[in-house]
Each structure stands twice: as structure tokens, then as C-alpha cells.
Design an enzyme around this catalytic site. Structure first.
Site, PDB file in Angstrom:
ATOM      1  N   GLU A  76     -11.241   4.698   6.291  1.00 14.64           N
ATOM      2  CA  GLU A  76     -10.099   5.372   6.923  1.00 14.64           C
ATOM      3  C   GLU A  76     -10.660   6.574   7.662  1.00 14.64           C
ATOM      4  O   GLU A  76     -10.609   7.715   7.200  1.00 14.64           O
ATOM      5  CB  GLU A  76      -9.053   5.789   5.889  1.00 14.64           C
ATOM      6  CG  GLU A  76      -7.765   6.288   6.557  1.00 14.64           C
ATOM      7  CD  GLU A  76      -6.686   6.659   5.560  1.00 14.64           C
ATOM      8  OE1 GLU A  76      -6.968   6.713   4.357  1.00 14.64           O
ATOM      9  OE2 GLU A  76      -5.547   6.900   5.999  1.00 14.64           O
ATOM     10  N   TRP A 120       0.428  13.728   3.404  1.00 13.81           N
ATOM     11  CA  TRP A 120      -0.177  13.047   4.543  1.00 13.81           C
ATOM     12  C   TRP A 120       0.818  12.702   5.644  1.00 13.81           C
ATOM     13  O   TRP A 120       0.448  12.518   6.786  1.00 13.81           O
ATOM     14  CB  TRP A 120      -0.886  11.770   4.072  1.00 13.81           C
ATOM     15  CG  TRP A 120      -2.022  12.063   3.152  1.00 13.81           C
ATOM     16  CD1 TRP A 120      -3.311  12.343   3.531  1.00 13.81           C
ATOM     17  CD2 TRP A 120      -1.992  12.148   1.715  1.00 13.81           C
ATOM     18  NE1 TRP A 120      -4.069  12.585   2.415  1.00 13.81           N
ATOM     19  CE2 TRP A 120      -3.298  12.474   1.288  1.00 13.81           C
ATOM     20  CE3 TRP A 120      -1.000  11.968   0.758  1.00 13.81           C
ATOM     21  CZ2 TRP A 120      -3.633  12.628  -0.049  1.00 13.81           C
ATOM     22  CZ3 TRP A 120      -1.329  12.123  -0.574  1.00 13.81           C
ATOM     23  CH2 TRP A 120      -2.630  12.449  -0.976  1.00 13.81           C
ATOM     24  N   GLN A 143      -9.100   9.373  -5.902  1.00 11.51           N
ATOM     25  CA  GLN A 143      -8.818  10.065  -4.630  1.00 11.51           C
ATOM     26  C   GLN A 143      -9.960  10.999  -4.203  1.00 11.51           C
ATOM     27  O   GLN A 143     -10.271  11.104  -3.027  1.00 11.51           O
ATOM     28  CB  GLN A 143      -7.520  10.873  -4.778  1.00 11.51           C
ATOM     29  CG  GLN A 143      -7.197  11.798  -3.615  1.00 11.51           C
ATOM     30  CD  GLN A 143      -6.682  11.066  -2.395  1.00 11.51           C
ATOM     31  OE1 GLN A 143      -5.548  10.628  -2.351  1.00 11.51           O
ATOM     32  NE2 GLN A 143      -7.541  10.915  -1.384  1.00 11.51           N
ATOM     33  N   HIS A 166      -9.329   1.866  -0.428  1.00 20.03           N
ATOM     34  CA  HIS A 166      -9.167   2.629   0.799  1.00 20.03           C
ATOM     35  C   HIS A 166     -10.536   2.557   1.472  1.00 20.03           C
ATOM     36  O   HIS A 166     -11.518   3.058   0.916  1.00 20.03           O
ATOM     37  CB  HIS A 166      -8.840   4.089   0.498  1.00 20.03           C
ATOM     38  CG  HIS A 166      -7.426   4.329   0.082  1.00 20.03           C
ATOM     39  ND1 HIS A 166      -6.895   3.829  -1.070  1.00 20.03           N
ATOM     40  CD2 HIS A 166      -6.422   5.027   0.697  1.00 20.03           C
ATOM     41  CE1 HIS A 166      -5.619   4.211  -1.160  1.00 20.03           C
ATOM     42  NE2 HIS A 166      -5.318   4.934  -0.112  1.00 20.03           N
ATOM     43  N   HIS A 195       1.688   5.308  -2.220  1.00 19.97           N
ATOM     44  CA  HIS A 195       1.249   6.360  -3.155  1.00 19.97           C
ATOM     45  C   HIS A 195       2.483   6.957  -3.814  1.00 19.97           C
ATOM     46  O   HIS A 195       3.068   7.906  -3.308  1.00 19.97           O
ATOM     47  CB  HIS A 195       0.455   7.447  -2.421  1.00 19.97           C
ATOM     48  CG  HIS A 195      -0.848   6.941  -1.895  1.00 19.97           C
ATOM     49  ND1 HIS A 195      -2.037   7.096  -2.570  1.00 19.97           N
ATOM     50  CD2 HIS A 195      -1.140   6.227  -0.781  1.00 19.97           C
ATOM     51  CE1 HIS A 195      -3.017   6.525  -1.875  1.00 19.97           C
ATOM     52  NE2 HIS A 195      -2.496   5.989  -0.783  1.00 19.97           N
ATOM     53  N   HIS A 248       0.847  -1.201   0.000  1.00 19.85           N
ATOM     54  CA  HIS A 248       0.000   0.000   0.000  1.00 19.85           C
ATOM     55  C   HIS A 248       0.878   1.245   0.000  1.00 19.85           C
ATOM     56  O   HIS A 248       1.471   1.613   1.015  1.00 19.85           O
ATOM     57  CB  HIS A 248      -0.952   0.035   1.200  1.00 19.85           C
ATOM     58  CG  HIS A 248      -1.963   1.126   1.068  1.00 19.85           C
ATOM     59  ND1 HIS A 248      -3.311   0.878   0.900  1.00 19.85           N
ATOM     60  CD2 HIS A 248      -1.829   2.472   1.001  1.00 19.85           C
ATOM     61  CE1 HIS A 248      -3.947   2.028   0.768  1.00 19.85           C
ATOM     62  NE2 HIS A 248      -3.057   3.019   0.827  1.00 19.85           N
ATOM     63  N   ASP A 293       2.188   3.179   2.943  1.00 20.20           N
ATOM     64  CA  ASP A 293       1.237   4.236   2.556  1.00 20.20           C
ATOM     65  C   ASP A 293       1.942   5.489   2.022  1.00 20.20           C
ATOM     66  O   ASP A 293       1.714   5.867   0.884  1.00 20.20           O
ATOM     67  CB  ASP A 293       0.309   4.591   3.715  1.00 20.20           C
ATOM     68  CG  ASP A 293      -1.026   5.197   3.251  1.00 20.20           C
ATOM     69  OD1 ASP A 293      -1.229   5.344   2.041  1.00 20.20           O
ATOM     70  OD2 ASP A 293      -1.860   5.505   4.110  1.00 20.20           O
TER      71      ASP A 293
END
Ligand SMILES: [Zn+2]
Length: 431
Positions: free
Chosen positions: A214, A316, A153, A211, A60, A58, A310
Site C-alpha cells: 500500500e 485514514w 499494524q 496489507h 477495520h 476488507h 477499508d
């Protein structure tokens, strides 16, 4: 047959010691003690741990290494991160995305991380990041397996062109169907998005990784729909639910019904402890919730759980270093789960389990598998989680692709040893 490489005196993740690993034509041809064949290259593992490569299921990669562009996340929340990414997105260039991704992959390889599943945002009508990461995927293929997820997203329904962009991205060669049901406008839209996305995965014969939940909202229960649709459509191990953080805050009676549904579906769960220990609980005063899925209970039931990274230095999360042992280490602390057995499992959750999530073929330390492995400056897998050691050698298809000198400190202390090897502290009595 002449070998390309022999690694001698290895300790394996399952605890076997004194093992030699023979490699020819990019594959492991034998693992046993005392292999005497000639080889073009020999590496003495010195009794240290040799493991299959780390796998991050996982990530990005379109956002990585963008920290500070165009500004920092002040609240530390998921929602400000999404807003910040929205500000950055229109300014992205093809070249910059590729350059950051390739730099990230360099770092990953140096850490023994040789397979990554990356979500790629498709809520940009240019599909610029999709094109860039497809190019990166082809470029890094000799040394890193990159799998891409078409990720809406800004919401599959909430973003006006996400549905068509998602199909376009899959047509272009993106591997996996993504989604974000908790970010849709309503619970109903979230539920509908899970159903629509599962249908796309089933129709195209693809994997799906959403996702999911979350959130700290105990009523965010899209995992229930994902498990039910996975079961109904027979997606099984092709499906994964990422994050599932609302499970932390759910009523325990409800969870006692939910977990068997997840098990029945055959899907994977992916926890991202580095990120969710920092993103979740931000609206709490005290006590502050941790916001991780219920890993011990899920494991006890037999649900396969993997750990993902992630984010690394993006809207983030400002930290991270492509070190999957940081992820395992954080999981052990944040869950918490400190038994020797659980720490051994945490190592599997960043190697063999995510390899299964990604469907990697011929992965592992066994005869016939790809000769992909990492030699670590550590005695065993628990020690690896404890000290997050130097990756001495990283081998891909039988060739050394990264080397790092062992860490040794020179001491100048009266009456004490002159040097120190951090790996020598492995506890003899702990078992
Ligand atoms: Zn993510």
C-alpha cells in the site's frame, strides 16, 4: 410444506426476471416463476433487483467511527493515519470499541451488508481490540458474519511484541493471519515477514490476508513474495493480497511477469478504491497518480479481484457509510472501467467475489442457500451501481432484519409529473 416467506416478481443479478423466491427454515427452497404455496409472509419485489447480501472483505472495525479522536489526519496520508491510530490506541476502552462496532454493524445491516472481514490491530499488548471484537463477533452472529484478521499494524518485526501477540490472537480465535510488509523497516524485513506469516497460515491451516504494497513506491514488490509463497505452500484461495497499490506505479514489463505469478498462486486480490484514491499520490505534485492495482488487466487474466471498503470515519478516511455500492461506484470511476460488462462485474466484486474471499458457506441466490438477500430499489445491478439505491428489505435467514421506505420525490413543477421514482430512469436501450 408451509413456507416462511415468499418474495414475488424479483429480478435477479444474472438478469432473470419475474422470479419468485421461496424460503423455509432459513433457507431458499426454490427460485422459479409462479410459486403458489402458502407462506407466513409475502413481499412483492415489484420487478426490482433482489441480490445476495453485500460483503465487505476488507475493513477495520476496531477503528471505525473514531473520526476526530484524538485529532484529524491533516496530511491525508496512510502514514499520518497510522501515527494517529497509535495516539488513539492507548486510550481505547473495551466498552467504547464494542459500542462503536455494534453501531457500525447496525448501519451495515441497514445497507444490506451482512458479512465483514475486519482486520484487528494486535500491536497492543493488552489485545483489547481483539477481545472486544471477538465479543462483537459472537453478538452480531445472528445477523452479520464477522471474520477477524490478526493485523500487526505497526509491523510484524518493527513492533517488538507483534509476533507473540499475533500467535496469542490466533489462539484466542481470530480467524485469519494478517501483515503489513511495506511498513517493516526494510524491504528485507518485509520479505521475511511475508514468509513468516505464510508459514503460520500453512501450519495452522488458516487463511492469510496481507496489507501488501500500500505504497506509491514502484519497488514495493512484496506481492511477488506473497504470490510465490502462496504457490509454494499451496495456500491458493486461502490467500489474499489487499491494496497492492504500488502495482499502479510499477514498470509495465515487470507487471507482465508479476500478474501470471499471482494467477498461478490462486490467491485473491482485494482493492479498496475509496481509500486508495484518497491516500495514494499524496507526495505527487501534478500529475497525481491514482494508486489502484491494475484491475482490468488482472481481470482479463483471470485473477479474482474483490473490492473492499477499508475504512469508515476513522484516522485514514473521514467519509463512508457502510455502502458497498459506494465502493463499486468509486472503482468504476477511479480505475476507470465504464463498459456495461465492467459495471456488472463491479457489483459482483462487492457480493459474490468477497463471499468467496471469506469462504462463506451457502451464500448466494440458489436453492439450498441461506435465505439472506437484499431487495433494492433498482432495476438491475448496473442501475444499483449507478444510483446506489435504497435497500427496501434486508433479509437474514428468512427474516426481515431491516426495512427502508422507497425513495419517492413529490414534484411541484408546471406541466410535469407529480412524483418521481429515481429507479424509473433505468435506460431501456443500453442493454
Ligand atoms: Zn486496511
Amino acid at each position: 410444506m408451509s413456507l416462511d416467506l415468499i418474495v414475488t416478481n424479483a429480478t435477479l443479478p444474472d438478469g432473470r426476471t419475474g422470479q419468485d423466491i421461496a424460503v423455509a427454515n432459513g433457507r431458499i427452497t426454490a427460485i422459479e416463476p409462479g410459486i403458489t404455496s402458502e407462506a407466513a409472509q409475502r413481499i412483492d419485489a415489484g420487478g426490482q433487483l433482489v441480490a445476495p447480501p453485500f460483503v465487505d472483505c476488507h475493513f477495520h472495525m476496531d477503528a471505525t467511527l473514531s473520526l476526530g479522536l484524538p485529532r484529524l489526519n491533516q496530511s491525508g496520508t496512510l502514514l499520518e493515519g497510522i501515527a494517529l491510530w497509535g495516539e488513539l490506541k492507548p486510550t481505547l476502552t473495551h466498552e467504547a470499541v464494542i459500542e462503536r462496532a455494534l453501531r457500525y454493524c447496525d448501519l451495515a445491516v441497514s445497507q444490506g451488508l451482512l458479512a465483514v472481514r475486519s482486520h484487528v490491530d494486535i500491536c497492543d499488548d493488552r489485545l483489547l481490540a481483539v477481545e472486544a471484537l471477538l465479543e462483537v463477533k459472537a453478538k452480531v452472529k445472528p445477523y452479520l458474519d464477522l471474520q477477524l484478521v490478526a493485523f500487526p499494524q505497526d509491523g510484524y518485526y518493527r513492533s517488538p511484541t507483534a509476533a507473540s501477540n499475533l500467535e496469542r490472537a490466533l489462539d484466542m480465535g481470530v480467524d485469519v493471519v494478517g501483515g503489513i510488509p511495506h511498513f517493516e523497516r526494510t524491504m528485507e524485513d518485509g520479505t521475511a515477514s511475508v514468509k513468516a506469516l505464510c508459514a503460520i497460515a500453512a501450519k495452522r491451516g488458516l487463511m492469510i490476508d496481507l496489507h501488501c504494497d500500500e505504497s506509491d513506491d514502484p519497488h514495493s514488490r512484496h506481492i511477488e513474495t506473497l504470490a510465490a509463497e502462496t504457490h509454494r505452500l499451496g495456500l491458493g484461495r486461502r490467500a489474499a493480497g489487499s491494496h497492492l497499490t504500488s502495482m499502479h506505479s510499477m514498470d509495465s514489463y515487470y507487471v507482465s511477469k508479476l500478474l501470471p505469478l499471482i494467477l498461478e498462486s490462486g490467491m485473491f486480490a482485494i482493492a479498496n478504491p475509496l481509500i486508495n484514491i484518497t491516500l495514494q499520490g499524496r507526495h505527487d505534485t501534478y500529475p497525481k497518480r491514482r494508486g489502484l492495482m491494475r484491475i482490468p488487466e488482472m481481470r482479463a487474466l483471470g485473477i479474482p479481484v474483490a473490492l473492499g471498503q477499508d475504512c469508515v470515519m476513522d484516522p485514514w478516511y473521514g467519509l463512508g457509510g457502510a455502502d458497498m455500492l459506494d465502493v463499486a461506484h468509486m472503482a468504476v470511476h477511479a480505475v476507470p472501467m465504464t463498459s456495461r460488462e465492467a459495471i456488472r462485474w463491479a457489483f459482483e466484486a462487492v457480493t459474490t467475489v468477497p463471499a468467496a474471499v471469506m469462504g462463506l458457506e451457502d451464500y448466494g441466490l440458489a436453492k439450498g442457500c441461506h435465505a439472506d438477500f437484499v431487495i433494492l430499489q433498482a432495476a438491475d445491478t448496473i442501475e444499483a451501481v449507478r444510483i446506489r439505491p435504497t435497500r427496501l428489505f434486508v433479509v437474514r435467514r428468512g427474516k426481515v432484519v431491516s426495512q427502508t421506505p422507497a425513495r419517492r420525490s413529490t414534484l411541484e413543477l408546471p406541466g410535469r409529473p407529480a412524483s418521481l421514482d429515481p429507479a424509473s430512469y433505468a435506460p431501456k436501450a443500453a442493454g
